[in-house]
Design a protein around this motif. Structure first.
Motif, PDB file in Angstrom:
ATOM      1  N   ALA A 247       0.834  -1.203   0.000  1.00 45.76           N
ATOM      2  CA  ALA A 247       0.000   0.000   0.000  1.00 45.76           C
ATOM      3  C   ALA A 247       0.869   1.253   0.000  1.00 45.76           C
ATOM      4  N   ALA A 248       1.985   1.217   0.717  1.00 46.49           N
ATOM      5  CA  ALA A 248       2.882   2.367   0.748  1.00 46.49           C
ATOM      6  C   ALA A 248       3.469   2.626  -0.642  1.00 46.49           C
ATOM      7  N   ALA A 249       3.833   1.561  -1.357  1.00 51.27           N
ATOM      8  CA  ALA A 249       4.372   1.725  -2.712  1.00 51.27           C
ATOM      9  C   ALA A 249       3.310   2.285  -3.651  1.00 51.27           C
ATOM     10  N   GLY A 250       2.070   1.837  -3.484  1.00 46.23           N
ATOM     11  CA  GLY A 250       0.991   2.376  -4.296  1.00 46.23           C
ATOM     12  C   GLY A 250       0.784   3.856  -4.043  1.00 46.23           C
ATOM     13  N   ALA A 251       0.826   4.254  -2.745  1.00 39.87           N
ATOM     14  CA  ALA A 251       0.693   5.674  -2.414  1.00 39.87           C
ATOM     15  C   ALA A 251       1.861   6.478  -2.973  1.00 39.87           C
ATOM     16  N   ALA A 252       3.060   5.879  -2.961  1.00 41.30           N
ATOM     17  CA  ALA A 252       4.236   6.567  -3.498  1.00 41.30           C
ATOM     18  C   ALA A 252       4.087   6.816  -4.998  1.00 41.30           C
ATOM     19  N   THR A 253       3.483   5.861  -5.696  1.00 42.66           N
ATOM     20  CA  THR A 253       3.254   6.034  -7.130  1.00 42.66           C
ATOM     21  C   THR A 253       2.323   7.209  -7.399  1.00 42.66           C
ATOM     22  N   LEU A 254       1.255   7.284  -6.623  1.00 45.59           N
ATOM     23  CA  LEU A 254       0.319   8.400  -6.769  1.00 45.59           C
ATOM     24  C   LEU A 254       0.992   9.720  -6.424  1.00 45.59           C
ATOM     25  N   THR A 255       1.842   9.716  -5.392  1.00 44.53           N
ATOM     26  CA  THR A 255       2.553  10.931  -5.010  1.00 44.53           C
ATOM     27  C   THR A 255       3.479  11.395  -6.124  1.00 44.53           C
ATOM     28  N   CYS A 256       4.192  10.466  -6.746  1.00 44.57           N
ATOM     29  CA  CYS A 256       5.084  10.821  -7.850  1.00 44.57           C
ATOM     30  C   CYS A 256       4.303  11.466  -8.993  1.00 44.57           C
ATOM     31  N   CYS A 257       3.143  10.914  -9.280  1.00 48.87           N
ATOM     32  CA  CYS A 257       2.317  11.438 -10.370  1.00 48.87           C
ATOM     33  C   CYS A 257       1.844  12.858 -10.070  1.00 48.87           C
ATOM     34  N   THR A 258       1.335  13.068  -8.853  1.00 50.47           N
ATOM     35  CA  THR A 258       0.800  14.378  -8.508  1.00 50.47           C
ATOM     36  C   THR A 258       1.905  15.403  -8.263  1.00 50.47           C
ATOM     37  N   LEU A 292       1.108   7.798 -20.793  1.00 52.31           N
ATOM     38  CA  LEU A 292      -0.058   7.018 -20.378  1.00 52.31           C
ATOM     39  C   LEU A 292       0.078   5.571 -20.830  1.00 52.31           C
ATOM     40  N   CYS A 293       0.599   5.363 -22.028  1.00 54.18           N
ATOM     41  CA  CYS A 293       0.838   3.989 -22.493  1.00 54.18           C
ATOM     42  C   CYS A 293       1.794   3.255 -21.553  1.00 54.18           C
ATOM     43  N   GLY A 294       2.810   3.971 -21.064  1.00 57.62           N
ATOM     44  CA  GLY A 294       3.731   3.366 -20.119  1.00 57.62           C
ATOM     45  C   GLY A 294       3.058   2.980 -18.813  1.00 57.62           C
ATOM     46  N   VAL A 295       2.122   3.813 -18.340  1.00 56.93           N
ATOM     47  CA  VAL A 295       1.379   3.486 -17.115  1.00 56.93           C
ATOM     48  C   VAL A 295       0.565   2.213 -17.311  1.00 56.93           C
ATOM     49  N   VAL A 296      -0.076   2.106 -18.455  1.00 54.11           N
ATOM     50  CA  VAL A 296      -0.976   0.981 -18.700  1.00 54.11           C
ATOM     51  C   VAL A 296      -0.209  -0.327 -18.854  1.00 54.11           C
ATOM     52  N   VAL A 300       6.968  -3.845 -14.926  1.00 57.36           N
ATOM     53  CA  VAL A 300       7.503  -3.906 -13.564  1.00 57.36           C
ATOM     54  C   VAL A 300       7.243  -2.571 -12.876  1.00 57.36           C
ATOM     55  N   TYR A 301       7.358  -2.574 -11.556  1.00 56.64           N
ATOM     56  CA  TYR A 301       7.018  -1.400 -10.761  1.00 56.64           C
ATOM     57  C   TYR A 301       7.846  -0.161 -11.116  1.00 56.64           C
ATOM     58  N   PRO A 302       9.176  -0.247 -11.286  1.00 56.66           N
ATOM     59  CA  PRO A 302       9.938   0.965 -11.633  1.00 56.66           C
ATOM     60  C   PRO A 302       9.457   1.639 -12.919  1.00 56.66           C
ATOM     61  N   VAL A 303       9.064   0.846 -13.902  1.00 58.79           N
ATOM     62  CA  VAL A 303       8.550   1.423 -15.144  1.00 58.79           C
ATOM     63  C   VAL A 303       7.245   2.167 -14.876  1.00 58.79           C
ATOM     64  N   LEU A 304       6.422   1.609 -13.997  1.00 55.45           N
ATOM     65  CA  LEU A 304       5.170   2.274 -13.649  1.00 55.45           C
ATOM     66  C   LEU A 304       5.437   3.618 -12.978  1.00 55.45           C
ATOM     67  N   VAL A 305       6.391   3.657 -12.065  1.00 58.11           N
ATOM     68  CA  VAL A 305       6.696   4.900 -11.359  1.00 58.11           C
ATOM     69  C   VAL A 305       7.194   5.966 -12.333  1.00 58.11           C
ATOM     70  N   VAL A 306       8.115   5.591 -13.210  1.00 57.97           N
ATOM     71  CA  VAL A 306       8.651   6.544 -14.182  1.00 57.97           C
ATOM     72  C   VAL A 306       7.540   7.028 -15.111  1.00 57.97           C
ATOM     73  N   LEU A 310       6.112  10.877 -15.504  1.00 57.78           N
ATOM     74  CA  LEU A 310       6.096  11.600 -16.771  1.00 57.78           C
ATOM     75  C   LEU A 310       4.672  11.976 -17.174  1.00 57.78           C
ATOM     76  N   PHE A 311       3.719  11.102 -16.883  1.00 59.00           N
ATOM     77  CA  PHE A 311       2.318  11.393 -17.206  1.00 59.00           C
ATOM     78  C   PHE A 311       1.837  12.609 -16.419  1.00 59.00           C
ATOM     79  N   GLY A 312       2.113  12.631 -15.105  1.00 66.04           N
ATOM     80  CA  GLY A 312       1.706  13.776 -14.303  1.00 66.04           C
ATOM     81  C   GLY A 312       2.376  15.060 -14.745  1.00 66.04           C
ATOM     82  N   LEU A 313       3.665  14.972 -15.091  1.00 74.64           N
ATOM     83  CA  LEU A 313       4.405  16.142 -15.559  1.00 74.64           C
ATOM     84  C   LEU A 313       3.784  16.711 -16.833  1.00 74.64           C
ATOM     85  N   ALA A 314       3.625  15.857 -17.845  1.00 76.02           N
ATOM     86  CA  ALA A 314       3.126  16.330 -19.141  1.00 76.02           C
ATOM     87  C   ALA A 314       1.668  16.762 -19.062  1.00 76.02           C
ATOM     88  N   LEU A 315       0.870  16.062 -18.280  1.00 74.31           N
ATOM     89  CA  LEU A 315      -0.562  16.347 -18.237  1.00 74.31           C
ATOM     90  C   LEU A 315      -0.851  17.727 -17.657  1.00 74.31           C
TER      91      LEU A 315
END
Length: 413
Positions: A247-258, A292-296, A300-306, A310-315
């Motif tokens: 759950a902490a890793a999931g929250a970290a992913t959302l934090t990176c995006c925002t 967004l394609c990379g998110v989908v 592996v998890y590191p690719v999702l985080v990156v 990038l999705f949050g940055l560009a969006l």
């Protein structure tokens, strides 16, 4: 003789800073709701459909009511809606954490959404006045909201994750502190209606409302909002359920995006002032699609985080351009323009959340997120149909061209 350009408006830094701080607090509660969803699923056993219904309560109810607050703001400045909005948002989030059943939780989340809706039109109109026509100034105000959104996941994890839902009471602290600051600094006064540095379209400006261009912008924002709301609602669960993370890793992913969204907002303001806001807007949309394609399809998890970063940055590169373009397309109704665009920026995503929740229950998160790629391709193309419009009048030339320099008498030198 050369036609004199309108005087550059003075940025009122103190007023802009205060409004940016309130924006951070307000949007913290907006982002706290999707950050709470994994805990609601784990501790209360809610399904994807149920948590998507909560996302609708927050985003949909907020966004559908936001244009009404915009109309009220155009008729009469109501500065008190700024503190009232983020305080009601805080009350709804705190109450949702201790709600005894799903219905009460839904109503509390809807109350939070109503507070968020009340805040945005008056605060955005005041921020445009404080910053004049500068994209950088509007990006500073906008980034306040994205900073608040980035702080929400770790704050929710530290309170609810560590203490359980009884720790949700601590989420009231940011709003209480900001209210004290607001009362200490005093209410932000309304700008005189006919000041030269007032928001574009102030009464007496003589400019006309361009509803056709505004409708195109609305269509673009609808296509922006659906992936934004869906990704922020489901990316934490995507990390946990599909990639086996905590759950902490999931929250970290959302934090990176925002958090990346905050950087993207500032970058968009700089690009808008330097190269034109439509150039910044189109570049942001074009870059967000492969991210967004990379998110989908992240294996592996590191690719999702990156990819999420990038999705949050560009969006968020186009975010300040959304606001200023809307106000310049409807110069006589800046509050209405803010309410409709900021409202629709959440409404479409919130209204579609239950549908994506059902799809996730039936087909899984990966399939659900993949549908977003096709949805997001539409606004990427529509950005090329948006014309530029100066705060002081229409811009001649092809759609998206920057204003041409004023002619010099006697020909070119």
């Amino acid at each position: 003789m050369t036609t004199p350009a309108p005087p550059a408006p003075t940025v009122r830094k103190g007023r802009l800073a205060l409004l940016s701080a309130t924006h951070a607090v307000n949007d913290l509660y907006q982002a706290a709701i999707p950050a709470m969803l994994p805990f609601l699923m784990d501790e209360r056993g809610y399904s994807y459909t149920a948590v998507s219904g909560l996302a609708f309560a927050a985003s949909g109810v907020s966004s559908l009511s936001q244009p009404l607050f915009g109309v009220l703001t155009d008729r009469r400045t109501r500065a008190w809606l700024v503190p009232a909005g983020f305080c009601v948002a805080a009350a709804g989030v705190v109450a949702a954490a201790s709600a005894p059943n799903y219905l009460i939780t839904w109503l509390c989340v809807a109350l939070a959404g109503l507070g968020i809706a009340a805040y945005h039109p008056p605060a955005t109109s005041q921020a445009r006045v404080a910053g004049g026509s500068s994209q950088k100034a509007m990006s500073v105000f906008s980034v306040g909201g994205t900073v608040g959104g980035a702080l929400a996941p770790p704050l929710v994890t530290l309170t609810i994750g560590a203490l359980g839902f009884s720790g949700g009471r601590l989420l009231a602290v940011p709003a209480a502190v900001m209210l004290l600051v607001w009362l200490w600094r005093g209410r932000i006064p309304a700008a005189p209606a006919r000041r030269a540095d007032a928001a574009p379209g102030a009464a007496g400006s003589g400019l006309t409302d361009d509803w056709r261009s505004f409708a195109r912008l609305v269509a673009v924002i609808i296509g922006w909002s659906i992936p934004y709301v869906t990704v922020t609602s489901l990316v934490s669960l995507h990390a946990q359920r599909d990639l086996g993370q905590s759950a902490a890793a999931g929250a970290a992913t959302l934090t990176c995006c925002t958090a990346a969204g905050a950087v993207g907002t500032l970058l968009g303001g700089w690009l808008g002032d330097r190269f034109g806001r439509l150039t910044a807007l189109r570049a942001g949309y074009a870059a967000a699609l492969p991210a967004l394609c990379g998110v989908v399809f992240a294996p592996v998890y590191p690719v999702l985080v990156v990819s999420a970063t990038l999705f949050g940055l560009a969006l968020f590169v186009p975010y300040s351009a959304h606001v200023t373009l809307a106000q310049d397309y409807l110069p006589n109704r800046p509050g209405t323009a803010s309410g409709l665009t900021l409202g629709l920026a959440m409404a479409a995503g919130g209204l579609c959340s239950p549908l994506f929740g059902r799809l996730a229950d039936a087909r899984g998160l990966t399939t659900t997120l993949a549908v977003l790629i096709a949805v997001f391709a539409v606004p990427v193309l529509l950005t090329w149909r948006l014309p530029e419009r100066s705060p002081h009048g229409p811009v001649a030339g092809a759609p998206g061209d920057r204003p041409a320099p004023a002619p010099v008498a006697g020909g070119a030198r």
